[in-house]
Scaffold this active site. Structure first.
Site, PDB file in Angstrom:
ATOM      1  N   SER A  65       0.817  -1.210   0.000  1.00 53.27           N
ATOM      2  CA  SER A  65       0.000   0.000   0.000  1.00 53.27           C
ATOM      3  C   SER A  65       0.852   1.261   0.000  1.00 53.27           C
ATOM      4  O   SER A  65       1.989   1.262   0.473  1.00 53.27           O
ATOM      5  CB  SER A  65      -0.920   0.017   1.222  1.00 53.27           C
TER       6      SER A  65
HETATM    7  N1  SAH Z   1      -0.504  -4.036   3.857  1.00 59.76           N
HETATM    8  C1  SAH Z   1       0.002  -4.880   2.812  1.00 59.76           C
HETATM    9  C2  SAH Z   1      -1.010  -4.923   1.705  1.00 59.76           C
HETATM   10  C3  SAH Z   1      -0.998  -6.172   0.960  1.00 59.76           C
HETATM   11  S1  SAH Z   1      -2.212  -6.239  -0.318  1.00 59.76           S
HETATM   12  C4  SAH Z   1       1.314  -4.284   2.315  1.00 59.76           C
HETATM   13  O1  SAH Z   1       1.462  -3.065   2.461  1.00 59.76           O
HETATM   14  O2  SAH Z   1       2.145  -4.995   1.765  1.00 59.76           O
HETATM   15  C5  SAH Z   1      -3.454  -7.222   0.448  1.00 59.76           C
HETATM   16  C6  SAH Z   1      -3.076  -8.634   0.784  1.00 59.76           C
HETATM   17  O3  SAH Z   1      -4.262  -9.282   1.204  1.00 59.76           O
HETATM   18  C7  SAH Z   1      -2.539  -9.462  -0.383  1.00 59.76           C
HETATM   19  O4  SAH Z   1      -1.278  -9.950  -0.060  1.00 59.76           O
HETATM   20  C8  SAH Z   1      -3.560 -10.595  -0.528  1.00 59.76           C
HETATM   21  O5  SAH Z   1      -2.964 -11.816  -0.905  1.00 59.76           O
HETATM   22  C9  SAH Z   1      -4.174 -10.643   0.850  1.00 59.76           C
HETATM   23  N2  SAH Z   1      -5.506 -11.232   0.918  1.00 59.76           N
HETATM   24  C10 SAH Z   1      -6.560 -11.046   0.092  1.00 59.76           C
HETATM   25  N3  SAH Z   1      -7.625 -11.753   0.503  1.00 59.76           N
HETATM   26  C11 SAH Z   1      -7.225 -12.425   1.622  1.00 59.76           C
HETATM   27  C12 SAH Z   1      -7.869 -13.313   2.522  1.00 59.76           C
HETATM   28  N4  SAH Z   1      -9.157 -13.695   2.373  1.00 59.76           N
HETATM   29  N5  SAH Z   1      -7.166 -13.778   3.562  1.00 59.76           N
HETATM   30  C13 SAH Z   1      -5.870 -13.431   3.756  1.00 59.76           C
HETATM   31  N6  SAH Z   1      -5.207 -12.592   2.950  1.00 59.76           N
HETATM   32  C14 SAH Z   1      -5.881 -12.086   1.902  1.00 59.76           C
END
Ligand code: SAH
Length: 221
Positions: A65
């Site tokens: 993000s």
């Molecule tokens: N805060 C993180 C954002 C990652 S993007 C950063 O800054 O790196 C969101 C993440 O949510 C992704 O890695 C995706 O794989 C995960 N995600 C999506 N749906 C999910 C679920 N049902 N359970 C666990 N993780 C999930």
């Protein structure tokens, strides 16, 4: 103001121009954002872009993000250092590290094992030992740790509605910060759980996240 040699944005520039100038003033938060090295959470070729004002691609077609969004979501939790936090969507582990710095304990769930593994090693290398990791569907929360409801919950992926299991695992008075909406339009919400289980909702900003994936139900016979 410090400038890096290759003209890329420095952590202090990011904190000043993207956070402080947009109204985020908590000293603890700004200190964490200035010291957790975001460049360690992106691939080698994106290092020089690490402090730019945008989300960046990570493995498994996901994103890390935008720094401002990480800071805004963290700010909404008003952490004092005592809290147990549930994070859904570990991704790169950057937000996880910020939470680990500012809260007592972080429970973080990621659907992709490869991302979870990589995040775990990065966060550990920074010296944090107050994070627990799970791989799986975060829409179910973290049942085994929820005997004590979580003080706050942060979801880093958007859904149309709040997964009921997550709301259930949140303490009364706790805040859930997450993007809600559709593919095209999402708004960052802060939902505070009231005594009767209902939410008061504050809307922070329009935003764009990857979707929160729900495990498909097995076919009904
Ligand atoms: N805060 C993180 C954002 C990652 S993007 C950063 O800054 O790196 C969101 C993440 O949510 C992704 O890695 C995706 O794989 C995960 N995600 C999506 N749906 C999910 C679920 N049902 N359970 C666990 N993780 C999930």
């Amino acid at each position: 103001m410090t400038h890096s040699r290759d003209n890329s944005i420095t952590p202090l520039q990011m904190v000043h121009e993207q956070l402080r100038q947009r109204g985020l003033t908590s000293a603890r938060l700004l200190q964490a954002m200035a010291t957790i090295p975001r460049e360690k959470f992106v691939s080698e070729d994106l290092r020089t872009a690490a402090y730019e004002d945008r989300a960046l691609p990570i493995e498994c077609k996901q994103t890390i993000s935008q720094p401002y969004i990480v800071a805004l979501m963290t700010n909404a939790l008003q952490l004092t250092g005592q809290e147990r936090i549930l994070e859904i969507g570990t991704g790169s582990g950057y937000q996880t590290a910020i939470l680990a710095e500012l809260a007592a304990e972080v429970f973080t769930v990621e659907q992709h094992a490869a991302l979870s593994q990589q995040a775990r090693s990065r966060v550990f290398q920074l010296g944090f030992t107050n994070v627990r990791y799970a791989v799986g569907d975060g829409t179910r929360g973290w049942q085994d740790a929820a005997h004590l409801p979580f003080d706050h919950i942060l979801i880093a992926a958007y859904a149309e509605v709040c997964p009921p299991a997550l709301w259930q695992q949140l303490a009364v008075g706790g805040r859930l910060v997450a993007p809600f909406g559709s593919t095209k339009q999402q708004v960052l919400n802060v939902r505070t759980k009231q005594l009767d289980g209902t939410a008061t909702i504050e809307y922070l900003t329009p935003c764009r996240f990857v979707p929160l994936i729900h495990d498909r139900q097995p076919p009904q016979s």
